[in-house]
Design a protein around this motif. Structure first.
Motif, mmCIF file in Angstrom:
data_model
loop_
_atom_site.group_PDB
_atom_site.id
_atom_site.type_symbol
_atom_site.label_atom_id
_atom_site.label_comp_id
_atom_site.label_asym_id
_atom_site.label_seq_id
_atom_site.Cartn_x
_atom_site.Cartn_y
_atom_site.Cartn_z
ATOM 1 N N PHE A 372 -1.119 7.139 0.652
ATOM 2 C CA PHE A 372 -1.708 7.046 1.902
ATOM 3 C C PHE A 372 -3.279 6.765 1.974
ATOM 4 O O PHE A 372 -3.694 5.559 2.652
ATOM 5 N N PHE A 442 5.455 6.974 8.808
ATOM 6 C CA PHE A 442 4.310 7.529 9.424
ATOM 7 C C PHE A 442 3.602 6.203 10.011
ATOM 8 O O PHE A 442 3.109 6.304 11.288
ATOM 9 N N ALA A 446 3.017 6.902 13.899
ATOM 10 C CA ALA A 446 1.527 7.314 14.214
ATOM 11 C C ALA A 446 0.624 6.046 14.609
ATOM 12 O O ALA A 446 0.193 5.847 15.811
#
Lengths: 587, 587
Positions: A372, A442, A446
Motif C-alpha cells: 500500500f 481498497f 476508498a
C-alpha cells in the motif's frame, strides 16, 4: 456430460447472471438517488464478496464443491458450464482447485473491455495530448514498476530481518514482477465516474489515455520479467539476459502494435472498397470479427493479444470508423458497449468472489502494508516529476490540481487482477494475488468513493460540456488557422495513411510521387475520381472536418463534425502532442 | 495452462473466426451478384467441410490433434480455448475424442438463435394463424415423429432380413428417437431466403411459426423418448412407463412454457415500474440477462431451456417490448440479431467440419436412403392431412400451392444436429448422427437451392411488401371494426395481462372486480392515473394501436404503429387464430 454436472453448472451460471442483474439494478438505483460515490465496479465487487461469503459459510461438502466451481463465476457465461463440466467429468477435483480459468478472463472479457476503452477515446484530444499520455504511460509505468519493486524488496528484506519470511522467499525478480503487476492502473472504475461528472476534458483525456496505454506496458513488462526469471539465470542480475528481456519487451510491444494496426488496415480497406455499408449487420460482424482476430493472432504468435487489440481499437477509431455507415457506427459502438458493460460487471464480481473463496490466500501483513505504501510512493514519483518535465514542453501546463488528482486516482482493477491471478502455483504468487485483490478492493472503494469530494476540494471544474468547453473550441479555432507547422507523423498520416485507408484526405494520386502511380490509383477512394468537389478539401487546415459515410449509395461526403461518434482529428502537434495547441490562438 | 496449448487453441479459434469471416463475405458477395440460391448457412456448411477436408488430409499427428481440437471449432469463441485447454491439460486425449462439446452449442449459441426467432415473429400475423401454427407444430411433429419412427423401423427390419444389421441393433425406441430428432425443422435456413424474397406473408408466418414452435416439441419429445428407454423397461411397450413419459413430455413442455413466461413477467414489471428506460444500455442488459436466465433456470430445473427461452422470446415480444424505450428496442433487436447471425454461421460451419472429421461415422446406405424416403413421407403425412383439416375451420384456406411449398421446405438444421450430436456413445447414436448430418447437408443445399425455382413454378407471389399487402391491410381494417367477438384468451390478455404488464389497455382498476382493488392499483401503469387521455383507448376495437415508450421522462404515450419494431396485436381470433380474420371485412 452427466445431467448432475449440467444441472450444477447451470445453477452456478445462474447465480452469476443473477449477481450481474442485482449489480446493474443496484448501481442504477444508486445513480437514481444521485449517490455517485460508488459505481458498478464497486457494487459488483461487493456482491461478489457477498456470494463468496455465502459460499464459505455453506456446509463443507457444498463449499468444497463451490470451490471447484470457483472458476465458474469467473466468466459466468454458459460455455463455462462446459469448461467445468469438461474438467469435472474427466479430472480429479484436487487438480482443478489449483487452477483458475483466468484464460477466459483474458480471452473473453478483457479484449472487448480494452478495445472499447481504446475505441471510445476522444481522438482529437487524445492526439493533442499524445506526447504527455505516452510519457505517463511508458516512462511512468517503468518508473512505477521499478519503484514498487525496490520498495517491496526493501520490505521483504525487513520481513526477513524480523523473521517474518525466510531468506530467499522473495527475490528481486519477484518484487519487480509484482511492481509490474501493480503498475497497471484501471481505466474503467474511476473514469466512468469522471465522464458522468463531466470533469475537465483535458484531465479526463490524460487519465483515460494513460490508464488505457499503461495496461499495455504493464502486461508486456510482466511477460518480460517472467521470461527473464525463466531464462534460468536464477535471480541474480545477468546483463545479457537482461538485454534479451529488454529486447523481448520492445519486440512484443512493437509486434503487437504492428499486428493491431495490420488488422485495422484490413478492416479499413475491406470497408472502403466493398459496399459492405449497405448492411450494417455485416459491417458490424466483420468489424467485430476482424478486431477480435487481431487479439487471437497475437496470442497465436506469442505476442500480447491485449496490446494488439488495444492498438487495433485506437487505429480502428481513427481510420475504419470513417468507412462505416452511420448505422454501422452506432451498432458497432453499442455492441462493444454492451460487451464492455457486462464484462466489467462479471470480472469485478468474480474478483470479489475470489477474494473470499480462493482456498490458498497468503496474508502477509508487512507485505500488504508495504505494498500500500509503495504503491502511493511510486504513484507520486511517477506523476509529479513527469508532470514537471512535461510542463517544460507544454504550453498549457498541467496544473497542480490535476497532478494531485492524477496522483490520487491510480486505481487498480481488471488488468492487475488478471496478471496476478494468472499463476498461483508458488506461495510468492499466491501472496501477490492476495495482496493485489486487497489493493484492488481498497482502491475501487476508498479512492472511488473519495473521487467526488477530492474533485471538489481540488476545485477541478466538473459539468463541462464538450461543445461548450472554451479550450475545446479554441482547439477547433487553432486547427482552423493555417499558420501552423504540422509535425512529420501528422503530415504522413494526413497525406498518405488516411487517403489510403479512408475516403478522406487528398487523393493519393496527388500526394504520392509519380513512380508509384499504380499504387496510388489502387488505393485511392473509388469515389475520389467521381465527384472531387464533394470530398474533403486538401488543405490540412481544414482536415478537422471528418468523413462520415452516410448509409446511401452515394459516394461518401465529408461533414464538419460527426454527431454519431465524436471522432475528430487535427494536425496541431507542433509540440508532438504535448498539448500546447490551444496556445496557437495567441500566435 | 501451458503456452503450447494456449497457442494451439488460439490458432484454432482463429481458424474458426476466419471461417466465419470468409462465410460472411462470400454470402454477401453472392447476394451482391443477386445469386440467391444459396445463403449463409449453406456457405458456412461448405467452408466447414472444406476445413474438415484440410484437417483430414493433414499429417496424422496434426490430424489427430485437430481431431482433439474438434470441439474447438464448435463454438469458435475464445472460451473454448479454455475448454480444450482445461481438458488437454489434465486429461488423456483419447477421452476427449469421444466427447463433443455440444453443451456449448446448446448453452451458448442455440438460445440466442431460438430467442431471436421467436422475438422477431410478426406478432399480429402469428396470432392470426396461431391455431394453424400450433396444429402444425404440435400435432404435425408428433405425426412426423411417429411416421419416421415407423418407416425407419421397417427399414431396419429389412436390413436385418438382408443381413445388413444384426437383430437388436435398432429397437423401436431408437427409431422413434430418430423420428423425434428428424422432426425438428429449421427456422433459419430457408426463412432467411423467404424474407429476402418477400414471399407471401401468410405463408412466411405459417412456415416460420411452425418451424420455431416445432423445435420445442421435437426437443421435449426427444427427452421424453430417451427417458422412456432409460426407465429400464427395455424396448418393449410398457403402458405405465409410456404414460409416465407422456406425462413427462407434457410436464416439461408446460413447465418450460411457464418458466419462460415468468421471466417475461419479471422483465415486463421491471421495465414497467422502473425508469430503466432512461438508459438503453441498462434496459438491454437487463432484458438480455433475464431472457437468458429463463434458459438457465429451466436447465437447472431439469426442464428444457430451449423451450423456455422460445416462449420467453414470444412473450417478451408481446409484452415487455412495449415498455422499452425506442432506443432500447432497437438496441435489443440489434444485439440479438448479431448473436443470431454469428451463432448460425458458427454452428453450420461446425456441422460441416464434424461431417468430415468425426472419427466414428457409421454409414449405413439402407438406413440413410430409408431416412431420406421416410422424411419426405412423414412431411407429406404431416402437411396435407392437417392442412385439409385446418381448411375446414379456416375462412382463408391454405391454398394447395402453399401446401406443396410447406411440404417441400421442411429443412433440417441446427436443432436436429444438436439433438443428434448430444450423445454419440453407442453405434446406433453414431449412425443417427451421421445420417442427420447428411440429411441436414442435403436439405440445406438441395432444397435451399430449389426454393426460388419452386416458388416460381408454384407461382407463389414474392416481393410482397408488408405495408402494401392487401390481406395485411384488410386485417388492420378488420381489427378496426368493432363488430367482432374476441375469444376468451384475447379478452383475458387484453383486459388483464396487457394492462398488468405494459402501459397499454384499459386500467386494471376498471377491468378488475372491486374486491381485488389493491392488486389493481398495484399493477396499473404508474402513468395511467396521471394523464388518462394520453393512453390507449379502452375499446378493444382500437387495441391495434401499440404502446411506444419514448425515451423521454414523460409518461409513455400510445402511437398508431411502431416504426422501430413492427409489433402489433389484435383481438381477432374468432376462430381461435385459424386465420379467418380477413373474412371479417365481408361481415
Amino acid at each position: 456430460m452427466s445431467e448432475k454436472h449440467k444441472h450444477e453448472s447451470a445453477v452456478f451460471v445462474l447465480a452469476a447472471v443473477g449477481l450481474a442483474l442485482i449489480t446493474i439494478l443496484t448501481g442504477w438505483k444508486l445513480k437514481q438517488l444521485k449517490y455517485r460515490l460508488i459505481n458498478e465496479p464497486g457494487v459488483a465487487l461487493f456482491y461478489g464478496m457477498l456470494l463468496g461469503l455465502i459460499a464459505t459459510f455453506l456446509p463443507p461438502d457444498q463449499a468444497e464443491h463451490m470451490g471447484n466451481m470457483g472458476n465458474m463465476s469467473l466468466n459466468s457465461t454458459p460455455h463455462m458450464v462446459t469448461v467445468n463440466v469438461t474438467t469435472n467429468d474427466h479430472c480429479p477435483r484436487h487438480m482443478e482447485k489449483e487452477t483458475f480459468d483466468t484464460e477466459v478472463l483474458f480471452n473473453l472479457f478483457l479484449p472487448p473491455i480494452i478495445f472499447h476503452g481504446a475505441y471510445t477515446l476522444h481522438q482529437k484530444r487524445f492526439l493533442d495530448n499524445l506526447g504527455s499520455i505516452a510519457t505517463f504511460a511508458f516512462l511512468g509505468t517503468i518508473i512505477s514498476c521499478a519503484t514498487i519493486g525496490a520498495c517491496i524488496y526493501g520490505f521483504t528484506r525487513l520481513m526477513v530481518m524480523l523473521g517474518r519470511a525466510a531468506d530467499g522467499d522473495f527475490f528481486l525478480t519477484d518484487c519487480l514482477l509484482f511492481g509490474a503487476i501493480m503498475s497497471a492502473t484501471d481505466p474503467v472504475s474511476v473514469l466512468g465516474l469522471l465522464s458522468e461528472l463531466h470533469v475537465d476534458l483535458e484531465l479526463h483525456t490524460l487519465l483515460f489515455g494513460e490508464s488505457v496505454l499503461n495496461d499495455a506496458v504493464a502486461i508486456v513488462l510482466t511477460h518480460a520479467i517472467t521470461s527473464y526469471s525463466q531464462m534460468g539465470v536464477g535471480h541474480t542480475f545477468d546483463p545479457p539476459t537482461f538485454f534479451l528481456s529488454l529486447g523481448y519487451f520492445l519486440g512484443v510491444l512493437a509486434g503487437s502494435f504492428l499486428l493491431g494496426f495490420v488488422f485495422t488496415v484490413i478492416t479499413a480497406l475491406l470497408t472502403k472498397f466493398t459496399r459492405l455499408y449497405e448492411s450494417p449487420l455485416l459491417e458490424t460482424s466483420v468489424f467485430f470479427l476482424l478486431s477480435w482476430s487481431s487479439f487471437l493472432l497475437a496470442e497465436a504468435c506469442g505476442l500480447s493479444g491485449i496490446v494488439a487489440v488495444l492498438f487495433c481499437g485506437l487505429s480502428q477509431a481513427r481510420y475504419t470508423i470513417h468507412n462505416l455507415s452511420s448505422a454501422g457506427k452506432t451498432r458497432t459502438k453499442q455492441l462493444f458497449e454492451v460487451f464492455n458493460f457486462l464484462g466489467e460487471i462479471f470480472i469485478f464480481s468474480y474478483m470479489g468472489y475470489v477474494l473470499l473463496t480462493f482456498p490458498h490466500h497468503v496474508f502477509k501483513a508487512l507485505f500488504i502494508s508495504g505494498t500500500f505504501l509503495s504503491v502511493f510512493i511510486s504513484r507520486a514519483l511517477h506523476i509529479y516529476p513527469l508532470s514537471f518535465l512535461l510542463n517544460l514542453g507544454r504550453t498549457t501546463k498541467i496544473p497542480c490540481s490535476f497532478q494531485h488528482f492524477m496522483m490520487f486516482s491510480g486505481l487498480r482493477g481488471v488488468v492487475a487482477f488478471s496478471l496476478a491471478v494468472r499463476d498461483t502455483s508458488t506461495e510468492v504468487r499466491r501472496t501477490i494475488l492476495t495482496t493485489t485483490l486487497l489493493l484492488v478492493g481498497f482502491t475501487i472503494w476508498a479512492l472511488g468513493m473519495a473521487t467526488e469530494p477530492m474533485l471538489r476540494c481540488l476545485d477541478i471544474r466538473v459539468g463541462v460540456d464538450a461543445d461548450e468547453n472554451p479550450e475545446e473550441l479554441s482547439l477547433e479555432v487553432a486547427t482552423g488557422s493555417s499558420d501552423t507547422t504540422p509535425d512529420l507523423w501528422s503530415r504522413l498520416d494526413y497525406k498518405y495513411i488516411k487517403p489510403a485507408l479512408t475516403h478522406c484526405g487528398p487523393p493519393l494520386t496527388d500526394s504520392l510521387p509519380q513512380w508509384c502511380g499504380i499504387f496510388a490509383r489502387l488505393f485511392s477512394s473509388p469515389y475520389v475520381h467521381k465527384d472531387e468537389e464533394q470530398l474533403c478539401e486538401t488543405a490540412p487546415a481544414q482536415d478537422d472536418i471528418i468523413c462520415d459515410l452516410e448509409k446511401t449509395e452515394d459516394p461518401p461526403v465529408c461533414e464538419a463534425g460527426d454527431s454519431g461518434s465524436d471522432h475528430q482529428e487535427d494536425l496541431l502537434e507542433g509540440d508532438l502532442g504535448l498539448g500546447n495547441a490551444p496556445a496557437l490562438r495567441e500566435a
